[in-house]
Motif scaffolding. Structure first.
Motif, PDB file in Angstrom:
ATOM      1  N   ASN A 276     -54.045   3.864  -2.024  1.00 18.07           N
ATOM      2  CA  ASN A 276     -53.953   5.293  -1.715  1.00 18.07           C
ATOM      3  C   ASN A 276     -54.818   5.669  -0.516  1.00 18.07           C
ATOM      4  O   ASN A 276     -54.440   6.486   0.308  1.00 18.07           O
ATOM      5  N   PHE A 277     -55.974   5.033  -0.445  1.00 20.58           N
ATOM      6  CA  PHE A 277     -56.867   5.337   0.675  1.00 20.58           C
ATOM      7  C   PHE A 277     -56.204   4.926   1.980  1.00 20.58           C
ATOM      8  O   PHE A 277     -56.205   5.677   2.957  1.00 20.58           O
TER       9      PHE A 277
ATOM     10  N   LYS B 102     -52.997   4.621   2.661  1.00 18.46           N
ATOM     11  CA  LYS B 102     -51.872   5.518   2.993  1.00 18.46           C
ATOM     12  C   LYS B 102     -52.377   6.847   3.561  1.00 18.46           C
ATOM     13  O   LYS B 102     -51.839   7.345   4.544  1.00 18.46           O
ATOM     14  N   THR B 103     -53.388   7.400   2.922  1.00 23.20           N
ATOM     15  CA  THR B 103     -53.851   8.715   3.373  1.00 23.20           C
ATOM     16  C   THR B 103     -54.625   8.607   4.688  1.00 23.20           C
ATOM     17  O   THR B 103     -54.569   9.508   5.521  1.00 23.20           O
TER      18      THR B 103
ATOM     19  N   PRO C 168     -56.731   2.538  -5.885  1.00 26.80           N
ATOM     20  CA  PRO C 168     -57.454   3.472  -5.006  1.00 26.80           C
ATOM     21  C   PRO C 168     -57.392   3.054  -3.530  1.00 26.80           C
ATOM     22  O   PRO C 168     -57.204   3.904  -2.653  1.00 26.80           O
TER      23      PRO C 168
ATOM     24  N   ILE D 237     -59.018   8.190  -6.004  1.00 21.65           N
ATOM     25  CA  ILE D 237     -58.400   8.453  -4.697  1.00 21.65           C
ATOM     26  C   ILE D 237     -56.934   8.797  -4.926  1.00 21.65           C
ATOM     27  O   ILE D 237     -56.172   7.991  -5.449  1.00 21.65           O
ATOM     28  N   ASP D 238     -56.544  10.031  -4.555  1.00 24.21           N
ATOM     29  CA  ASP D 238     -55.143  10.443  -4.699  1.00 24.21           C
ATOM     30  C   ASP D 238     -54.343  10.062  -3.468  1.00 24.21           C
ATOM     31  O   ASP D 238     -54.879  10.042  -2.364  1.00 24.21           O
ATOM     32  N   ASP D 239     -53.085   9.801  -3.688  1.00 25.17           N
ATOM     33  CA  ASP D 239     -52.202   9.590  -2.540  1.00 25.17           C
ATOM     34  C   ASP D 239     -51.481  10.900  -2.237  1.00 25.17           C
ATOM     35  O   ASP D 239     -50.537  11.276  -2.916  1.00 25.17           O
ATOM     36  N   TRP D 240     -51.931  11.580  -1.189  1.00 27.97           N
ATOM     37  CA  TRP D 240     -51.280  12.853  -0.812  1.00 27.97           C
ATOM     38  C   TRP D 240     -50.442  12.692   0.460  1.00 27.97           C
ATOM     39  O   TRP D 240     -50.031  13.666   1.085  1.00 27.97           O
TER      40      TRP D 240
ATOM     41  N   CYS E 118     -63.973  -2.721  -2.049  1.00 23.93           N
ATOM     42  CA  CYS E 118     -63.360  -1.494  -1.502  1.00 23.93           C
ATOM     43  C   CYS E 118     -64.106  -0.990  -0.260  1.00 23.93           C
ATOM     44  O   CYS E 118     -63.510  -0.551   0.717  1.00 23.93           O
TER      45      CYS E 118
ATOM     46  N   HIS F 100     -64.662   2.122  -5.078  1.00 23.94           N
ATOM     47  CA  HIS F 100     -64.553   3.567  -4.895  1.00 23.94           C
ATOM     48  C   HIS F 100     -65.237   4.299  -6.048  1.00 23.94           C
ATOM     49  O   HIS F 100     -64.981   3.987  -7.201  1.00 23.94           O
TER      50      HIS F 100
END
Lengths: 166, 201
Positions: free
Chosen positions: A38-39, A41-42, A35, B117-120, A3, B113
């Motif tokens: 999501n990382f 995308k954000t 994770p 980790i959220d997807d916002w 990661c 990680h």
């Protein structure tokens, strides 16, 4: 790829400048890592938002004030252009002398020193000149061509960098 | 309005070199907005920005004859602007800036990680036009130290390429990329915290 490595490479991935073998590892990792998905995308959303930022607009009264000031100074400059030019020549000479002085007395900041030595080794004119003074005093005036080169060198230093340390 | 031929960089410089007031006006009309915006994002207050803009124009006018044309006119002017602003900041008590390290992602020893980790991203898309979100982003960039802020502003706000930014700042392209990446990681984390705070209310 783990990661941490993936996060390090995000920018290359999104810019499309990633090497092919890394790209395979990257895709393989992200496929099975929630994770990181999501990382990514954000992080991408952050980039898009940041690029939408607009610079501050200049207030009308500030613009008027600034324009008057600049035009006034422009007229003064025209009247005394020769004086300003002479002053600029003197300033340049002083800056170059200070640079050479800091160099011979080993007072260049580490960053500047590395860049200065790279220039010295790349540029035959400046190299020859600096070898000729080799620890001693710089002759005054410094040859014009060397002065020009060193003035240009000073112009390209990283901003916020002061040539001499201490 | 200054004459049209002064829109050409070479003509403009030629005329500045002889001190033509029309050229000074053309220079001002063309660059004042950009310079002010850039100065504001570095010095962060109106009166300092105004003085910085004065200094920038004076320097450009007086140094026009030394401009070698190795780079584009605007990038030379941006360089002068960044430099002027940084000098101005140096003369002052430092603004409080946050340590970027506190906002870098955390990893376990084996590089995973360390926290969920959220997807916002969808949530932000819905909020895209939200004024408060815009303010929060601006505030966060202001808290970055100059080292990162200047790179961030040139790249993202001014839309310059990494190569142009590197040239203006006297940095290498990898150095620019690395600072920009860290600035974005910081912004991502700021946004994460902001959005999760919103949820807890």
């Amino acid at each position: 790829m783990n990661c941490k490595e993936l996060v390090y490479l995000l920018e290359d991935y999104l810019e499309g400048t990633m090497e092919e073998h890394l790209m395979r590892d990257f895709s393989a990792h992200i496929e099975k890592c929630e994770p990181c998905k999501n990382f990514l995308k954000t992080y991408d959303t952050t980039r898009i938002l940041c690029r939408k930022m607009k610079p501050e607009e200049i207030p009308a009264e500030v613009r008027t004030r600034l324009k008057e000031f600049v035009m006034e100074k422009g007229r003064e400059y025209r009247k005394d252009i020769e004086k300003y030019r002479e002053r600029a020549v003197c300033e340049r000479r002083e800056q170059v002398a200070a640079l050479i002085g800091a160099y011979v007395s080993h007072r260049l900041s580490p960053n500047t020193s590395a860049l200065f030595e790279a220039h010295r080794d790349r540029c035959p004119k400046c190299g020859a000149f600096l070898r000729s003074i080799n620890g001693g005093e710089a002759p005054s005036p410094v040859p014009l061509e060397v002065e020009e080169h060193l003035a240009e060198f000073l112009e390209t230093l990283p901003l916020g960098e002061s040539p001499a340390s201490g | 309005m200054a004459s049209e031929r002064l829109l050409d960089d070479n003509v403009l410089l030629e005329e500045l070199r002889v001190g033509n007031p029309e050229a000074v006006e053309a220079l001002f009309d063309r660059f004042h907005g950009k310079i002010y915006g850039l100065a504001m994002s570095i010095v962060k207050n109106e009166s300092d920005a105004e003085e910085a803009v004065q200094d920038v124009f004076m320097t450009v006018v007086r140094k026009a004859h030394t401009f070698k044309g190795n780079s584009a006119l605007y990038s030379w002017i941006y360089r002068i602007c960044v430099n002027t602003c940084l000098m101005r900041l140096r003369g002052k008590r430092r603004h409080e800036t946050v340590s970027i390290e506190e906002f870098m992602p955390m990893f376990t020893e084996d590089g995973m990680h360390a926290s969920p980790i959220d997807d916002w991203s969808k949530e932000v898309e819905r909020k895209a036009l939200d004024k408060e979100l815009g303010r929060m982003i601006r505030k966060s960039t202001e808290n970055l130290s100059e080292k990162y802020r200047v790179v961030f502003v040139l790249s993202d706000v001014e839309g310059l390429s990494n190569e142009e930014t590197a040239k203006i700042l006297g940095l290498t392209v990898p150095a620019v990329k690395s600072r920009l990446h860290r600035a974005r990681l910081y912004m991502r984390e700021q946004l994460s915290r902001y959005l999760s705070e919103g949820k807890s209310h």
